[in-house]
Motif scaffolding. Structure first.
Motif, PDB file in Angstrom:
ATOM      1  N   SER A   1       3.209  -8.934  -3.876  1.00 25.13           N
ATOM      2  CA  SER A   1       2.764  -7.635  -3.360  1.00 25.13           C
ATOM      3  C   SER A   1       3.808  -6.954  -2.489  1.00 25.13           C
ATOM      4  CB  SER A   1       1.469  -7.829  -2.553  1.00 25.13           C
ATOM      5  OG  SER A   1       1.684  -8.744  -1.488  1.00 25.13           O
TER       6      SER A   1
ATOM      7  N   GLN B   1      -3.830  -0.797  -4.732  1.00 30.77           N
ATOM      8  CA  GLN B   1      -2.889   0.211  -5.202  1.00 30.77           C
ATOM      9  C   GLN B   1      -1.488  -0.050  -4.636  1.00 30.77           C
ATOM     10  OE1 GLN B   1      -4.390   3.993  -3.755  1.00 30.77           O
ATOM     11  NE2 GLN B   1      -3.091   3.894  -1.943  1.00 30.77           N
ATOM     12  N   TRP B   2      -0.486   0.482  -5.356  1.00 32.19           N
ATOM     13  CA  TRP B   2       0.904   0.365  -4.930  1.00 32.19           C
ATOM     14  C   TRP B   2       1.298   1.583  -4.090  1.00 32.19           C
ATOM     15  CZ3 TRP B   2       3.813  -3.877  -5.512  1.00 32.19           C
ATOM     16  CH2 TRP B   2       3.473  -4.791  -6.518  1.00 32.19           C
TER      17      TRP B   2
ATOM     18  N   ARG C   1       4.769  -1.765  -1.762  1.00 31.26           N
ATOM     19  CA  ARG C   1       3.768  -2.694  -1.235  1.00 31.26           C
ATOM     20  C   ARG C   1       2.450  -2.484  -1.968  1.00 31.26           C
ATOM     21  NH1 ARG C   1       5.871  -4.711   3.511  1.00 31.26           N
ATOM     22  NH2 ARG C   1       7.540  -3.465   4.457  1.00 31.26           N
ATOM     23  N   TYR C   2       1.754  -3.592  -2.202  1.00 27.77           N
ATOM     24  CA  TYR C   2       0.455  -3.537  -2.877  1.00 27.77           C
ATOM     25  C   TYR C   2      -0.629  -3.894  -1.877  1.00 27.77           C
ATOM     26  CZ  TYR C   2      -3.037  -4.117  -6.573  1.00 27.77           C
ATOM     27  OH  TYR C   2      -4.134  -3.983  -7.381  1.00 27.77           O
TER      28      TYR C   2
ATOM     29  N   ARG D   1       1.961   7.252  -3.315  1.00 28.31           N
ATOM     30  CA  ARG D   1       1.184   6.311  -4.112  1.00 28.31           C
ATOM     31  C   ARG D   1       1.851   6.130  -5.475  1.00 28.31           C
ATOM     32  NH1 ARG D   1      -5.237   7.024  -5.663  1.00 28.31           N
ATOM     33  NH2 ARG D   1      -5.361   5.275  -7.139  1.00 28.31           N
TER      34      ARG D   1
ATOM     35  N   PRO E   1       0.169  -7.463  -9.731  1.00 31.15           N
ATOM     36  CA  PRO E   1       0.835  -8.251  -8.688  1.00 31.15           C
ATOM     37  C   PRO E   1       0.860  -9.737  -8.998  1.00 31.15           C
ATOM     38  CG  PRO E   1      -0.691  -6.672  -7.733  1.00 31.15           C
ATOM     39  CD  PRO E   1      -0.933  -6.663  -9.212  1.00 31.15           C
TER      40      PRO E   1
END
Length: 354
Positions: free
Chosen positions: A167, A198-199, A193-194, A223, A230
């Motif tokens: 992540s 969502q990323w 980052r996750y 976003r 992940p």
């Protein structure tokens, strides 16, 4: 004397090969048992698990080589002792030092074999194993190349240079393909980052490409609507133990230059550097185990004793690794202390036997 050296060396080599042939299927069975729970998940079937276990065997062969050498040396030289051949050699004036030297000569081809497996075959096979397993478990395809990890997400191609965890990514390039297979958007983000399903991309530079030219915009964060799993990134990351020494060295330098904690990789690096010496040390340890119990213990007891010594070595090595990470000890000391301890114990026992 050369004939005698070759005879003793061949006993050590053959005993080690037999020990590996006995230990690897056992390890494969336990590894396969761990994979059974994953079978049936997405496209992961029994054949995929079998391929994963098979490709993982070179790595485990490299890791257990010192223990297999200890068991093999005890078994091989123990066979000579059972036939009173060692007694005849001692009666003929062959010193213990000469026996140790001859056994160590047998260890040199084993060291070479271990290096070839650990630095050549095992890293490539482990990468293929993890990649095939991750693709079957997640249904997404990711390719590992010299330029990082590549994945396809619809009409978007993603290049990830560094995966810190499943992540947390760094140095990400995203290429979006429009009509007529033309590149329409190229984006680069320093981090991704996750969280919360969502990323999120950080420090983004986007280049909008059209027939009229290229427009560049900079965005603090945004976003990222990606189907990239992940979990795929988590399982595809190669563990430090499966990396060759050269890659570990470069990764340790990279972590140091970017002010990151690379102690785990540094410990593994030093462990791999002392691994050849550890194999020879195990042959050294086998001699006092054998000579100190030839008249009082059976071959089975000697092999069990060798296995126990190997287990103690493994547990001591792992304990020192965790202690070095926990208390910020020197990775070099954590990696070299167990072999030095066993070497000192073997020298002390040899003096008593002699």
């Amino acid at each position: 004397m050369r004939i005698l050296d070759r005879y003793i060396a061949s006993s050590v080599i053959s005993g080690t090969l037999i020990a590996l042939a006995a230990l690897l299927p056992l390890l494969g069975f336990f590894l396969m048992a761990d994979e059974v729970d994953q079978i049936g998940e997405h496209d992961y079937q029994f054949v995929d698990a079998l391929i994963y276990v098979t490709l993982s065997m070179p790595r485990y062969a490299y890791e257990i080589f010192p223990i297999a050498t200890l068991i093999g040396a005890v078994a091989g030289l123990g066979a000579l002792a059972s036939g009173s051949e060692l007694v005849a050699m001692r009666a003929a004036g062959i010193s213990i030092g000469r026996l140790v030297l001859a056994a160590l000569k047998g260890g040199m081809p084993l060291v070479l074999a271990a290096i070839l497996i650990g630095e050549g075959l095992a890293p490539y096979a482990q990468q293929q194993a993890q990649q095939g397993r991750s693709e079957a478990l997640t249904g997404q395809v990711m390719q590992h190349t010299d330029s990082g990890f590549w994945a396809r997400d619809g009409d978007t191609f993603v290049n990830i240079r560094e995966i810190l965890s499943g992540s947390n990514l760094r140095d990400i390039s995203i290429y979006e393909i429009g009509p007529r297979q033309r590149l329409t958007l190229a984006s680069h983000a320093e981090e991704a980052r996750y969280a919360d399903g969502q990323w999120t991309l950080e420090s983004i530079v986007r280049s909008h490409i059209s027939l009229s030219g290229v427009q560049v915009e900079r965005i603090g964060h945004a976003r990222w609507d990606s189907l990239l799993n992940p979990r795929l990134l988590e399982v595809i990351v190669i563990e430090p133990e499966a990396l060759p020494v050269w890659d570990l060295y470069h990764y340790v330098r990279f972590m140091a230059n970017t002010d990151q904690d690379g102690r785990r990789y540094e410990v593994v690096l030093w462990s791999k550097l002392v691994h050849p010496a550890l194999i020879l040390t195990m042959i050294f340890v086998a001699i006092p185990i054998l000579l100190g119990s030839t008249r009082t213990k059976s071959m089975g007891t000697q092999i069990v004793l060798a296995i126990l010594v190997g287990i103690v070595l493994y547990l001591l090595s792992r304990t020192l690794v965790y202690l070095s990470l926990l208390f910020d000890l020197s990775p070099m000391i954590a990696a070299t202390l167990p072999p030095l301890f066993f070497l000192a114990a073997a020298l002390w026992l040899l003096r008593r036997v002699g």
